[in-house]
Design a protein around this motif. Sequence first.
Motif, PDB file in Angstrom:
ATOM      1  N   SER A 275       0.771  -1.127  -0.080  1.00  0.00           N
ATOM      2  CA  SER A 275       0.075  -0.139   0.135  1.00  0.00           C
ATOM      3  C   SER A 275       0.912   1.025   0.129  1.00  0.00           C
ATOM      4  CB  SER A 275      -0.939  -0.025   1.311  1.00  0.00           C
ATOM      5  OG  SER A 275      -0.120   0.284   2.503  1.00  0.00           O
ATOM      6  N   PHE A 276       0.215   2.547  -0.405  1.00  0.00           N
ATOM      7  CA  PHE A 276       0.877   3.775  -0.369  1.00  0.00           C
ATOM      8  C   PHE A 276       1.307   4.061   1.028  1.00  0.00           C
ATOM      9  CE2 PHE A 276       1.162   8.267   0.178  1.00  0.00           C
ATOM     10  CZ  PHE A 276       2.304   8.362  -0.829  1.00  0.00           C
ATOM     11  N   ARG A 277       0.337   3.745   1.990  1.00  0.00           N
ATOM     12  CA  ARG A 277       0.864   3.750   3.463  1.00  0.00           C
ATOM     13  C   ARG A 277       1.988   3.151   3.902  1.00  0.00           C
ATOM     14  NH1 ARG A 277      -1.605   5.014   8.498  1.00  0.00           N
ATOM     15  NH2 ARG A 277      -3.569   5.579   7.496  1.00  0.00           N
ATOM     16  N   ASP A 278       2.195   1.988   3.512  1.00  0.00           N
ATOM     17  CA  ASP A 278       3.491   1.260   3.744  1.00  0.00           C
ATOM     18  C   ASP A 278       4.598   1.758   3.193  1.00  0.00           C
ATOM     19  OD1 ASP A 278       1.873  -0.683   5.428  1.00  0.00           O
ATOM     20  OD2 ASP A 278       2.043  -2.116   3.779  1.00  0.00           O
ATOM     21  N   VAL A 279       4.521   2.203   1.871  1.00  0.00           N
ATOM     22  CA  VAL A 279       5.556   2.919   1.247  1.00  0.00           C
ATOM     23  C   VAL A 279       6.055   4.166   2.113  1.00  0.00           C
ATOM     24  CG1 VAL A 279       6.641   4.078  -0.774  1.00  0.00           C
ATOM     25  CG2 VAL A 279       5.370   1.965  -0.976  1.00  0.00           C
ATOM     26  N   LEU A 280       4.859   4.800   2.394  1.00  0.00           N
ATOM     27  CA  LEU A 280       5.155   6.174   3.272  1.00  0.00           C
ATOM     28  C   LEU A 280       5.772   6.057   4.551  1.00  0.00           C
ATOM     29  CD1 LEU A 280       4.908   9.407   2.881  1.00  0.00           C
ATOM     30  CD2 LEU A 280       2.837   9.197   3.717  1.00  0.00           C
ATOM     31  N   THR A 281       5.311   4.816   5.088  1.00  0.00           N
ATOM     32  CA  THR A 281       5.801   4.517   6.585  1.00  0.00           C
ATOM     33  C   THR A 281       7.215   4.140   6.675  1.00  0.00           C
ATOM     34  OG1 THR A 281       3.850   3.526   7.142  1.00  0.00           O
ATOM     35  CG2 THR A 281       5.633   2.808   8.249  1.00  0.00           C
TER      36      THR A 281
END
Length: 288
Positions: A275-281
């Motif tokens: 997910s984008f959230r995981d990339v940003l995390t």
Amino acid sequence: MIIVTGASGQLGKATVERLLERVPAHRIGVSVRDPEKASELRARGVRVRQGDFEDPENLAHAFEGASRVLIVSVDDTGETALRRHRTAIEAAARAGADRILYTSHMGANPSSPFAPMPDHAATEAALKDLGVPFTSLRNGFYAASGVMLLGNALETGELAAPEDGPVSWTAHADLAEAAAIALTDDGGLDGLTPALTGAEAIDLTRVAEIASELTGRTIRRVVVSDEEYRAGLVAHGLPEALADLLLGIFVASRQGEFAEVDPTLARLLGRPPTSFRDVLTATVSPAR
């Protein structure tokens, strides 16, 4: 012999890493402009040769013995990009490759306002005309670009950019794994693939919300005009051509060119895409 071009870049290098999990190193070759940047791969048994998309004879040596070749698209746009792509795919055909793969984009479209998209569409047309079996990997928009669009919002608290539309941001690592699958067992991918995308499409308002949640800082989405955004980029030293290219992302996204979500990537990977959230995390840290 599987040949990967651009193996010193992010996508090419990650693809080689995934290939090394699937086939012996001696079956992998890389074509790079600067072989020294691939010395670590050579030490692991990968064949490393110098290859230049401006030099067909040079590519003939780089692609020697190839059964499959992955052409990683260049960073240029316009006639330069198309000329280099054509040189590479023609060299792969002359080398006897039984399939040529190309890293295209989900938004490949001859009339797109985002400059690389017509180039991808033209390269796909060149692949069709060549008459060799090919796979055009229509990759989702790199999630790393979504992180880039945050700019200094983590410091200023404002994500100021033109009106945009949803984008199905997709992780480099997932696309590299998909490319390795396509290069080995092909995953049923032939010709133009479906869009290889993440599981959701989000706009910059949602990007700002996710960044706020992850960092504990309030990041507000602020919409500015196209003209104001472009002028700001130029004022900060960006060449006008590059400012126009970046603006094209917003124009194309609000036309819905990057909003498609397709299950093909998840099917290839056998798991949900990152997910984008995981990339940003992995990129940001919480406020202290």
